[in-house]
Design an enzyme around this catalytic site. Structure first.
Site, PDB file in Angstrom:
ATOM      1  N   LYS A 109     -41.051 -10.119 -69.859  1.00 19.96           N
ATOM      2  CA  LYS A 109     -41.704  -9.189 -68.936  1.00 19.96           C
ATOM      3  C   LYS A 109     -43.229  -9.202 -69.056  1.00 19.96           C
ATOM      4  O   LYS A 109     -43.939  -8.965 -68.085  1.00 19.96           O
ATOM      5  CB  LYS A 109     -41.157  -7.777 -69.142  1.00 19.96           C
ATOM      6  CG  LYS A 109     -39.710  -7.666 -68.659  1.00 19.96           C
ATOM      7  CD  LYS A 109     -39.337  -6.261 -68.271  1.00 19.96           C
ATOM      8  CE  LYS A 109     -38.057  -6.232 -67.469  1.00 19.96           C
ATOM      9  NZ  LYS A 109     -36.851  -6.589 -68.254  1.00 19.96           N
ATOM     10  N   GLU A 131     -42.277   1.133 -61.998  1.00 21.68           N
ATOM     11  CA  GLU A 131     -40.952   1.742 -62.089  1.00 21.68           C
ATOM     12  C   GLU A 131     -40.278   1.130 -63.306  1.00 21.68           C
ATOM     13  O   GLU A 131     -40.604   0.025 -63.719  1.00 21.68           O
ATOM     14  CB  GLU A 131     -40.140   1.454 -60.834  1.00 21.68           C
ATOM     15  CG  GLU A 131     -39.381   0.118 -60.838  1.00 21.68           C
ATOM     16  CD  GLU A 131     -40.279  -1.113 -60.798  1.00 21.68           C
ATOM     17  OE1 GLU A 131     -41.438  -0.994 -60.324  1.00 21.68           O
ATOM     18  OE2 GLU A 131     -39.851  -2.200 -61.252  1.00 21.68           O
ATOM     19  N   SER A 398     -34.091 -14.525 -72.696  1.00 25.16           N
ATOM     20  CA  SER A 398     -35.111 -13.702 -72.028  1.00 25.16           C
ATOM     21  C   SER A 398     -35.726 -12.632 -72.918  1.00 25.16           C
ATOM     22  O   SER A 398     -36.851 -12.218 -72.697  1.00 25.16           O
ATOM     23  CB  SER A 398     -34.507 -13.057 -70.779  1.00 25.16           C
ATOM     24  OG  SER A 398     -33.331 -12.326 -71.096  1.00 25.16           O
TER      25      SER A 398
HETATM   26  C1  LIG Z   1     -35.523  -6.748 -67.766  1.00 24.89           C
HETATM   27  C2  LIG Z   1     -34.808  -7.816 -68.474  1.00 24.89           C
HETATM   28  C3  LIG Z   1     -33.950  -8.718 -67.807  1.00 24.89           C
HETATM   29  C4  LIG Z   1     -33.616  -8.600 -66.352  1.00 24.89           C
HETATM   30  O1  LIG Z   1     -34.693  -8.712 -65.475  1.00 24.89           O
HETATM   31  P1  LIG Z   1     -34.952  -9.998 -64.593  1.00 24.89           P
HETATM   32  O2  LIG Z   1     -36.007  -9.592 -63.650  1.00 24.89           O
HETATM   33  O3  LIG Z   1     -33.665 -10.368 -63.932  1.00 24.89           O
HETATM   34  O4  LIG Z   1     -35.398 -11.071 -65.508  1.00 24.89           O
HETATM   35  C5  LIG Z   1     -33.353  -9.736 -68.530  1.00 24.89           C
HETATM   36  N1  LIG Z   1     -33.569  -9.853 -69.862  1.00 24.89           N
HETATM   37  C6  LIG Z   1     -34.375  -9.012 -70.534  1.00 24.89           C
HETATM   38  C7  LIG Z   1     -34.563  -9.203 -72.009  1.00 24.89           C
HETATM   39  C8  LIG Z   1     -35.024  -7.977 -69.868  1.00 24.89           C
HETATM   40  O5  LIG Z   1     -35.812  -7.126 -70.557  1.00 24.89           O
END
Ligand SMILES: *Cc1c(COP(=O)(O)O)cnc(C)c1O
Length: 416
Positions: A109, A131, A398
């Site tokens: 993020k 948000e 992610s």
């Molecule tokens: C917020 C988040 C997501 C989902 O958001 P995307 O916009 O689909 O990437 C996925 N993995 C993590 C670790 C997150 O914090």
């Protein structure tokens, strides 16, 4: 619906109207239009500006910790080779993790937040709004707002405020104001509506820092471009480490920002199979899931046309997932287009499967993945044993899973 013709390139969108085929666009109130156009003008100015790029690059390196590593997950690979042998298949591809979990604030993020805060600065804005659902994007926004000295208001559904108190406290420590939203079910969708409302009423000085590759044009494009650093790095890193492209890449899809960031640089490499993982929750038969592309239908939400979870009357439904980051009832419009064009496959993974992959990865790799990322790993666990040993799979990790230990404990019937 007829399948659209295969384009020469999957990387040219959106068009001038912000459309990816029939998806995307900007379905917003008349009063928001001037803000959206102003944002688009500035975005078009900075996206090829070497000074802007250099400043972002510098922060990405020294503040966020980029480039993130491309790690050969040897423990998981070995485990899946054993599974493959036990099934008499004798295969098992090599698994790599793209380590977005190692970034500052613990996920991908920050990539988007750094890009957008620099854009806000360029535009001369004085105030940031955002948000948040589970609070991850709220924390990342509050982080960059603190770093650049902007006051920051984060809209968060009242239900989420109650169940995500550590993140609420983090945002407050970072100097942000958290405004609980009681409308609707008090979740992410309602928080996003409220942020859009704030934006219209504070036209002059406010920048809306959207958390995923959704919303009205140009947000899906600019968030994608800021997140594409993931796929660009991964592509160069695998060529460096293995001398060739991967056979398959996998990422989880909430709003779709980490996935589109991973996928976009690979879209025209037709030999690379691309798989997005949706939250299958407790199964697609009922309503306790968040698989908008597997079980939803096209509609308009938050300024764009895309696949949405909706009932027979077109009412948007609240999704369910074990991972808070995946329970957005829509998905970024580019994914909807990639789905219909057939370039990317979208597959659901259940809560239980993600929970198992979470535990497995922790045990065999010494890496606690975010529950969101565990959905992507769970799919690798399913397909890798049937692949050949000389094949390569990259999973986008992610984020890190420290934030999820309470959820996991309670799922396992334990108390911390
Ligand atoms: C917020 C988040 C997501 C989902 O958001 P995307 O916009 O689909 O990437 C996925 N993995 C993590 C670790 C997150 O914090």
């Amino acid at each position: 619906m007829d399948k659209p013709a295969t384009p020469n390139s999957f990387r040219t969108g959106p068009d001038e109207q912000g459309m990816f085929g029939i998806f995307g666009g900007r379905f917003v109130a008349e009063t928001l239009m001037p803000l959206i156009l102003d944002l688009e003008r500035h975005w078009n100015e900075v996206k090829n500006d070497p000074d802007f790029k250099a400043e972002l690059q510098n922060l990405s390196t020294h503040y966020a910790g980029r480039p993130s590593k491309l790690y050969f997950a040897e423990g998981l690979t070995r485990h899946l080779r054993e599974v493959s042998s036990a099934k008499g298949l004798g295969g098992g591809a090599k698994v790599y993790f793209k380590r977005e979990d190692l970034n500052h604030t613990g996920s991908h993020k920050i990539n988007n937040c750094l890009g957008q805060i620099l854009l806000a600065k360029r535009m001369g804005k004085k105030r940031i709004i955002a948000e948040t659902g589970a609070g991850q994007h709220g924390v990342a926004s509050a982080t960059v707002a603190a770093r650049f000295g902007f006051p920051c208001v984060v809209y968060m559904g009242a239900t989420d405020v109650a169940r995500q108190s550590p993140n609420v406290f983090r945002m407050k420590l970072l100097g942000a104001e958290v405004r609980p939203v009681t409308a609707g079910h008090g979740t992410l969708k309602d928080a996003m509506n409220e942020a859009l409302r704030d934006w219209v009423t504070n036209v002059e000085d406010t920048y809306y820092l959207i958390g995923t590759a959704a919303g009205p044009h140009p947000y899906p494009e600019l968030v994608r471009d800021f997140q594409s650093v993931i796929g660009s790095e991964a592509r160069a890193q695998i060529l460096e480490q293995e001398g060739r492209l991967p056979d398959t890449i996998i990422a989880c899809v909430g709003g779709g920002s980490n996935a589109i960031g991973m996928f976009h640089p690979f879209l025209d490499d037709r030999q690379v199979r691309i798989i997005g993982i949706e939250a299958g929750g407790r199964g697609l038969d009922g309503i306790e899931h968040c698989a908008s592309m597997n079980a939803g239908a096209p509609g308009v939400l938050h300024g764009n046309r895309t696949y949405l979870l909706q009932n027979a009357d077109g009412q948007i439904m609240d999704g369910h997932s074990i991972s808070a980051g995946l329970d957005y009832p829509g998905v970024g419009p580019e994914h909807s287009w990639l789905r219909d064009s057939g370039r990317v496959e979208y597959v659901p993974i259940l809560d239980d499967e993600a929970l198992e992959a979470f535990q497995l990865t922790t045990r065999v790799e010494g890496i606690i993945p975010a529950l969101e990322s565990a959905h992507a790993i769970a799919h690798a666990v399913k397909i890798v044993p049937a692949m050949d040993k000389d094949q390569i799979v990259i999973v986008n990790l992610s984020g890190r899973g420290d934030k999820d230990v309470h959820t996991v404990a309670s799922m396992l019937g334990m108390e911390i």
